[in-house]
Design a protein around this motif. Structure first.
Motif, mmCIF file in Angstrom:
data_model
loop_
_atom_site.group_PDB
_atom_site.id
_atom_site.type_symbol
_atom_site.label_atom_id
_atom_site.label_comp_id
_atom_site.label_asym_id
_atom_site.label_seq_id
_atom_site.Cartn_x
_atom_site.Cartn_y
_atom_site.Cartn_z
ATOM 1 N N ILE A 474 16.804 23.965 4.203
ATOM 2 C CA ILE A 474 15.277 23.357 3.606
ATOM 3 C C ILE A 474 15.976 22.552 2.355
ATOM 4 O O ILE A 474 16.842 23.175 1.486
ATOM 5 C CB ILE A 474 14.401 23.737 3.611
ATOM 6 C CG1 ILE A 474 13.468 23.976 4.129
ATOM 7 C CG2 ILE A 474 13.146 22.843 2.345
ATOM 8 C CD1 ILE A 474 11.967 24.557 3.911
ATOM 9 N N ALA A 475 16.750 21.480 2.495
ATOM 10 C CA ALA A 475 17.236 20.855 1.206
ATOM 11 C C ALA A 475 16.642 20.215 0.080
ATOM 12 O O ALA A 475 15.935 19.801 0.158
ATOM 13 C CB ALA A 475 17.799 19.566 1.619
ATOM 14 N N PRO A 476 17.933 21.065 -1.430
ATOM 15 C CA PRO A 476 16.927 20.886 -2.067
ATOM 16 C C PRO A 476 16.894 19.590 -2.761
ATOM 17 O O PRO A 476 18.084 18.511 -1.367
ATOM 18 C CB PRO A 476 17.814 21.814 -3.277
ATOM 19 C CG PRO A 476 19.301 21.630 -2.390
ATOM 20 C CD PRO A 476 18.782 21.118 -0.864
ATOM 21 N N GLN A 477 16.867 19.065 -4.065
ATOM 22 C CA GLN A 477 16.449 17.681 -3.739
ATOM 23 C C GLN A 477 18.214 16.941 -4.759
ATOM 24 O O GLN A 477 17.903 15.771 -4.243
ATOM 25 C CB GLN A 477 15.453 17.453 -5.325
ATOM 26 C CG GLN A 477 16.192 17.673 -6.352
ATOM 27 C CD GLN A 477 15.382 18.327 -8.417
ATOM 28 O OE1 GLN A 477 14.822 18.767 -7.812
ATOM 29 N NE2 GLN A 477 15.341 16.535 -8.664
ATOM 30 N N GLU A 478 19.129 18.009 -4.309
ATOM 31 C CA GLU A 478 20.021 17.178 -4.739
ATOM 32 C C GLU A 478 20.862 16.238 -3.164
ATOM 33 O O GLU A 478 21.771 15.298 -3.419
ATOM 34 C CB GLU A 478 21.150 18.313 -5.265
ATOM 35 C CG GLU A 478 21.165 18.843 -6.508
ATOM 36 C CD GLU A 478 20.817 20.268 -5.980
ATOM 37 O OE1 GLU A 478 21.020 20.976 -5.520
ATOM 38 O OE2 GLU A 478 19.728 20.251 -6.667
ATOM 39 N N TYR A 479 19.869 16.813 -2.455
ATOM 40 C CA TYR A 479 20.713 16.309 -1.289
ATOM 41 C C TYR A 479 19.675 14.768 -1.293
ATOM 42 O O TYR A 479 19.487 14.949 0.299
ATOM 43 C CB TYR A 479 20.440 17.566 -0.019
ATOM 44 C CG TYR A 479 21.286 18.095 -0.046
ATOM 45 C CD1 TYR A 479 22.540 18.419 0.637
ATOM 46 C CD2 TYR A 479 21.631 19.340 -0.710
ATOM 47 C CE1 TYR A 479 23.586 19.233 0.903
ATOM 48 C CE2 TYR A 479 22.064 20.347 -0.788
ATOM 49 C CZ TYR A 479 23.429 20.318 -0.297
ATOM 50 O OH TYR A 479 24.285 21.041 -0.481
ATOM 51 N N MET A 480 18.579 14.589 -1.000
ATOM 52 C CA MET A 480 18.140 13.297 -1.010
ATOM 53 C C MET A 480 17.704 12.167 -2.151
ATOM 54 O O MET A 480 17.802 12.940 -3.344
ATOM 55 C CB MET A 480 16.476 13.985 -1.518
ATOM 56 C CG MET A 480 16.259 15.457 -0.843
ATOM 57 S SD MET A 480 14.590 16.411 -0.839
ATOM 58 C CE MET A 480 13.548 15.256 -0.361
ATOM 59 N N ILE A 481 18.086 11.184 -1.886
ATOM 60 C CA ILE A 481 17.679 9.953 -2.591
ATOM 61 C C ILE A 481 16.749 9.463 -2.887
ATOM 62 O O ILE A 481 16.596 8.589 -3.936
ATOM 63 C CB ILE A 481 18.882 8.809 -2.440
ATOM 64 C CG1 ILE A 481 18.845 8.739 -0.616
ATOM 65 C CG2 ILE A 481 20.370 9.526 -2.272
ATOM 66 C CD1 ILE A 481 19.395 8.005 0.297
ATOM 67 N N ARG A 482 15.710 9.846 -2.269
ATOM 68 C CA ARG A 482 14.493 9.388 -2.242
ATOM 69 C C ARG A 482 13.649 10.576 -1.705
ATOM 70 O O ARG A 482 13.516 11.005 -1.000
ATOM 71 C CB ARG A 482 14.345 8.002 -1.555
ATOM 72 C CG ARG A 482 14.536 7.912 -0.368
ATOM 73 C CD ARG A 482 14.056 6.839 0.154
ATOM 74 N NE ARG A 482 14.207 6.650 1.733
ATOM 75 C CZ ARG A 482 13.847 5.471 2.147
ATOM 76 N NH1 ARG A 482 13.182 4.516 0.812
ATOM 77 N NH2 ARG A 482 13.540 5.351 3.981
ATOM 78 N N PRO A 483 11.955 10.215 -1.870
ATOM 79 C CA PRO A 483 10.872 10.879 -1.332
ATOM 80 C C PRO A 483 11.306 10.782 0.168
ATOM 81 O O PRO A 483 11.567 10.300 0.817
ATOM 82 C CB PRO A 483 10.072 10.879 -1.585
ATOM 83 C CG PRO A 483 9.977 8.993 -2.927
ATOM 84 C CD PRO A 483 11.384 9.378 -3.094
#
Lengths: 973, 165
Positions: A474-483
């Motif tokens: 499950i990707a933590p937020q560092e891996y997400m650029i947006r919701p």
């Protein structure tokens, strides 16, 4: 309704003699009577009990002479009017949703079948067995083709290719033994063929993940191949095929050649052959690692692996049983055995020695089973080095759920960013781990040994990261650029006159209506919008505040900078605007909305621009349903089709995009996470070559329904089932995929339906379950370390490009294929056989299907030399082949063929333990296998064809088909 | 107007929900910069003593409201009335607390409550136009006094707490 169909090329009208009592007698000699009925029918009901239904001719195509340039094969081509329709859900049960429907140039419009070759062609065929082009034909090949240097290839006189025997040696990789080569072509110059050859399931590790609704995750697939540190690239199967002239005699006479395939348990047999083999090998190479085959087979026994279907010994060319089963290795069998192997082997090289350390082959497979350690060796083999990746595999995931984890930290190599995986090694008393790709040493976080939630010591070797080749983080937020992106579907529907006439609008609206509940909508955020297009563009306000949808028409489409009439409410929430959406679809279905639609004018290009604008900030899917050629405003296209070009060098021009408009639009879309899927219903020319670039660069798919009409229930059923599953399939969104390989392995090219964002980062607005990607590789330094690994990381949000052009001509592509085959064969010959052996070339198991697949490709719709394949269809098949997974392509290129007389009456419809209907043995795709007295069934993933011999038993015919033979109707049923 | 809304767990800065920013003129590029600032800001939230605060970044203004360990933050135009922004955030807070309040402590993955976006969108629409009667009424209510809410500069907000060390 009922009529006898006679072959086009056959002037005489010969009525078959029916010998009622000879149903079982196998009269194999080729009859001069071509007058057999071909019955095509549809299997869209799923035909669970194996009812025979629908058909297509591929037999002559693949059974023809090996040389495509000989006159005999031209004859076939004249007789191959082929049609297929696309079915994305190809699996054993569902194959052949539709029968073909494809007008051929010279036949009455509704005839929808392919012909079998006339008798004289069959005669030619008779001399060649599929899979076993005999020496004469190989010589033909060389002789006729001036470009092949006869002297250097003279010795490839070829021959019986040994049947697949075993996979055992794959697994010995761990113990540094030789591995068989797995050959799969994937890089002829003009397009990619990603599925050649038999696959070994050696080392596959890897992983995958579930679709957790609305969440980002990373799929991390690592694939391990053993790296041969000596030059034993071609490991040969350890069986000996006697090479006496007897073989050839047998071959040419008839099918009684029993290849001496030893049983695997027969150690004796093996060892003697091995010695012989090794001697030869010694001659060929300076450095040699002697394979101890005894050890292999002992080991196999120790492992107690059930050899089941793969180890079956059979005779290659005898009537019974044939080897075809191996080619298709049902994925289930494959997986079972794979897992079992892994289980038993405990992959000695992996950190935790877990049975799941290697990714299953259905996720990732390499063109070779053993990695050459140097570029020199790789070049010697002539085998293209490549990796085929299918990130999703529903079937496999159902059986072997992929672990989904959310660790404190996603551990990656500090140097090459590889994710931690089962193939790393612990160093420094276990305090650090050494990356298996770049060999850098990394610190191991303490949570591997200490569970902070329970305050207990933990066993690091039980962590899923180290035990599973395929895993989902499950990707933590560092891996997400947006919701996480919501699911957004924007339907762009052609409502020009043609769409109204052929009923596409009606059918599509009905299907969307019925599917509204199955569209992925886990978190209630799914949005749906509609744009309809004729000479103007219509939008629909789906705001939940309204009572019924509002139609907004933009008739002035010439404005260069399109503005949206209503930015907010053109996309309605599937939950909240449900009644409006239903209301709108209902209106579409009634069909009076567009009764004043102007003649066939369509501005799809502009509509796509509007769609892009609408989805720009969110991302999503544009689903284009098109019945007419876009012919006004931006992106308008002209009919380029010219049947005079078919079969000529200029034909390739028709397969190239006419304009770059759609490609540049697609690239914009790709950047905004928009995927474009195309459904094309045109009976006329629709320039799929150009339009498909929309889908190709955005990870989309193309579906093609030539001559679709609402009246034809088969068309509707096919479209309906495909469209429904398309709408309800879970999809991965806004994904990026990166492949990493061991140090020394260089990725050189990527193929598939996507856009290459940077040198090695594949951007996929949408990952679906059917598409596959191919990576070409080379070696830039020698491999060290005893094994080669690949890791694929897919970062995506779950829901629930490389520019390639066909610059060469088809003829170039065909030649390139043949050259490549010859290269590989000669490479094998030169390096792995003794110099004295000139009569025949015996291929190892891993190579022996290669000629068959090459032949299959040469005869396939997308590459065949023919004057009757329209360019839309060719483009469609090219694209399909380009993006499909190996499993899908194999059946398409080498169809499955059964003679239904080979099954005892009592067994008909019998169901085996695993719930599947039992089929008779698969037969070689050779024309003489057609049973003139019986029913013959052929399936290629698109269609099922039933060919009824002229000698059919009257009673049988009456009984099964409720019709007299003479009254049987040809065509789609 | 409210350009973007984010809901974050204060303890570790884990994003719980966010709007998808589908306003026509708040295209992603414009908002990329303030969002980067926010990532840094979330790490400092623990040090914040104010329940309500406004932070000026130059082009935009952030308003946040912290309740029960959850931070509700709106990126707004500078012209947008502070009073409305905080009422908007409070409305979100009530709904969010009712629906997911009990789960906030236990979730591990980012954006676990992304489905709350639907509610955010709906509420945002109501607050969009400052001149509707409903919103004017809200502006004129005296019940809530926002003048006491501190407005600080983004640079100050980001170094907050560090000086103490």
């Amino acid at each position: 309704m009922q009529s006898n169909y006679s072959f086009q090329n056959q002037p005489s009208n010969y009525n078959a003699n029916l010998n009622v009592n000879q149903l079982q007698s196998q009269n194999r000699t080729t009859s001069k009577n071509p007058h057999d009925n071909l019955l095509v029918s549809d299997a869209n009901d799923g035909s669970p009990n194996g009812q025979l239904i629908s058909a297509e001719n591929h037999l002559t195509a693949t059974g023809a002479s090996f040389n495509p340039t000989t006159s005999s094969s031209n004859q076939f081509q004249n007789n191959q009017q082929f049609i297929r329709s696309y079915n994305p859900n190809i699996n054993n049960q569902q194959v052949g949703y539709s029968a073909s429907k494809y007008g051929t140039n010279s036949q009455e419009g509704a005839l929808q079948i392919s012909n079998f070759a006339p008798a004289n062609s069959l005669d030619n065929c008779n001399t060649s067995r599929l899979i076993s082009p005999n020496s004469q034909q190989f010589q033909n090949l060389q002789g006729n083709d001036g470009k092949i240097n006869a002297s250097s290839h003279r010795n490839i006189t070829a021959h019986v290719i040994v049947p697949p025997v075993s996979r055992v040696s794959n697994h010995d990789a761990v113990q540094h033994q030789q591995l068989p080569v797995d050959a799969r072509f994937d890089n002829p110059p003009s397009h990619q063929l990603n599925n050649f050859g038999t696959k070994g399931y050696g080392y596959s590790d890897s992983l995958q993940y579930q679709n957790l609704p609305g969440q980002h995750s990373i799929q991390n697939t690592s694939h391990l191949l053993h790296n041969q540190s000596n030059e034993n690239y071609y490991n040969n199967q350890v069986h000996n095929y006697s090479t006496t002239p007897n073989h050839i005699n047998n071959l040419n006479q008839n099918n009684v050649h029993n290849t001496l395939v030893p049983q695997f348990s027969n150690n004796q047999h093996f060892s003697s052959n091995t010695q012989q083999f090794n001697q030869e090998y010694n001659n060929a190479y300076d450095r040699l690692n002697i394979v101890n085959v005894n050890q292999i087979s002992n080991q196999l026994q120790n492992l107690a692996v059930k050899p089941a279907p793969l180890f079956k010994s059979y005779s290659f060319l005898s009537n019974n049983p044939p080897p075809m089963d191996n080619i298709y290795k049902s994925s289930e069998v494959l997986m079972d055995i794979e897992v079992e192997y892994n289980n038993k082997l405990k992959s000695l090289a992996s950190a935790a020695k877990s049975p799941f350390s290697n990714a299953a082959e259905c996720f990732m497979s390499c063109t070779v089973n053993a990695m050459p350690y140097s570029l020199k060796l790789l070049e010697k083999t002539k085998i293209p080095l490549g990796l085929v990746i299918s990130p999703f595999n529903k079937e496999f995931e159902e059986k072997h759920p992929i672990p989904v984890i959310n660790p404190e930290e996603i551990v990656r190599c500090h140097k090459c960013r590889t994710y931690i995986n089962p193939w790393i090694t612990f160093v420094d008393q276990g305090r650090s781990w050494r990356c298996n790709l770049c060999f850098a040493s990394n610190e191991l976080p303490s949570f591997f040994d200490w569970d902070s939630s329970t305050n207990q010591p933990a066993n690091r070797l039980e962590r899923p990261e180290l035990t599973h080749g395929v895993i989902e983080f499950i990707a933590p937020q560092e891996y997400m650029i947006r919701p996480p992106q919501p699911v957004v579907l924007l339907f762009i529907i052609d409502v020009s006159l043609q769409s109204i006439k052929n009923g596409m609008l009606k059918a599509a609206s009905k299907i969307i209506f019925d599917s509204l509940s199955s569209i992925p909508n886990v978190d209630g955020r799914t949005k749906v919008g509609f744009i309809t297009v004729d000479s103007s563009i219509h939008f629909y306000n789906l705001s939940a505040d309204l009572n019924e949808p509002q139609m907004l028409v933009i008739s002035d489409i010439d404005d260069d900078d399109p503005y949206l009439p209503l930015p907010m409410d053109l996309l309605g929430s599937l939950d909240e605007s449900r009644s409006l959406i239903e209301n709108l679809l209902d209106k579409f279905m009634q069909g009076n909305m567009f009764s004043n639609t102007p003649a066939n004018k369509n501005c799809l290009g502009k509509a796509l621009k509007f769609g892009y604008k609408l989805l720009n900030s969110l991302g999503g899917k544009m689903v284009v349903l098109q019945s007419t050629l876009p012919n006004i405003n931006e992106g308008s296209l002209k009919t380029r089709e010219d049947s005079k070009l078919y079969g000529t060098a200029k034909e390739a021009q028709l397969l190239l995009p006419a304009t770059q408009f759609y490609k540049s639009l697609a690239l914009d879309c790709s950047r905004s996470q928009i995927c474009i899927d195309l459904f094309i219903f045109n009976g006329e020319y629709n320039d799929i070559a150009t339009l498909s670039s929309c889908a190709k660069h955005t990870g989309g798919v193309v579906f093609y329904y030539p001559y679709f009409t609402f009246e034809n229930s088969l068309d509707v059923i096919k479209f309906s089932s495909e469209f429904k599953s398309f709408l309800s399939d879970s999809i991965g969104l806004e994904a990026v995929l990166r492949v990493r390989g061991s140090r020394g392995i260089q990725m050189t090219a990527y193929h598939g339906s996507f856009f290459l964002r940077s040198a090695d980062l594949i951007q996929l607005p949408n990952v679906n379950t059917t598409n596959a990607f191919t990576v070409e590789m080379t070696l830039d330094e020698n491999l060290t370390g005893g094994m080669a690994c690949f890791q694929t990381a897919l970062l995506h949000t779950s829901s629930s490009g490389v520019e390639r052009s066909l610059s060469a001509t088809l003829e170039d592509a065909r030649e390139a294929l043949i050259f490549r085959l010859i290269d590989i064969m000669s490479g094998y010959k030169r390096n792995c056989t003794s110099q004295g052996q000139t009569m025949q070339l015996l291929l190892p198991e891993s190579l022996n299907s290669l000629p068959l697949f090459t032949l299959g490709i040469l005869k396939s719709v997308f590459l065949r030399e023919a004057k009757n394949i329209n360019s839309d269809f060719r483009s469609y098949m090219l694209l399909h082949n380009y993006v499909s997974s190996i499993e899908t392509n194999v059946v398409n290129i080498v169809p499955k063929f059964w003679c239904l007389s080979n099954i005892a009456v009592s067994q008909i419809g019998e169901v085996s333990e695993n719930g599947e209907v039992k089929f008779p043995e698969l037969l070689n795709l050779s024309a003489d296998r057609l049973d003139k007295q019986g029913f013959n069934l052929l399936e290629n993933g698109f269609n099922i064809f039933l060919w009824i011999g002229s000698g059919i038993n009257h009673e049988m015919c009456q009984l099964l088909l409720n019709s007299d033979y003479s009254n049987l109707k040809n065509g789609k049923v | 107007m409210v350009l973007s809304t984010q809901i974050v767990r204060v303890a570790d800065g884990l994003p719980l929900a966010a709007s998808m920013d589908d306003e026509e003129h708040s295209n992603g590029k414009e908002l990329a910069e303030p969002k980067n600032l926010l990532r840094q800001l979330y790490k400092k939230l623990n040090n914040s003593v104010d329940q309500r605060c406004s932070i000026d970044t130059g082009n935009f203004i952030f308003h946040y409201y912290i309740e029960y360990g959850v931070c509700f933050l709106a990126i707004c135009d500078k012209q947008y009335p502070k009073k409305l922004a905080f009422q908007f955030l409070e409305e979100l807070q009530k709904e969010f607390n009712e629906k997911y309040g009990s789960e906030v402590g236990s979730v591990a993955r980012p954006y676990a409550f992304v489905k709350f976006d639907t509610f955010i969108q709906k509420t945002k629409k109501q607050y969009k136009d400052t001149r509707t009667t409903k919103n004017l009424n809200k502006l004129h209510e005296d019940l809530r006094d926002v003048t006491g809410i501190m407005t600080m500069n983004i640079r100050d907000a980001l170094v907050r707490g560090e000086t103490l060390d």
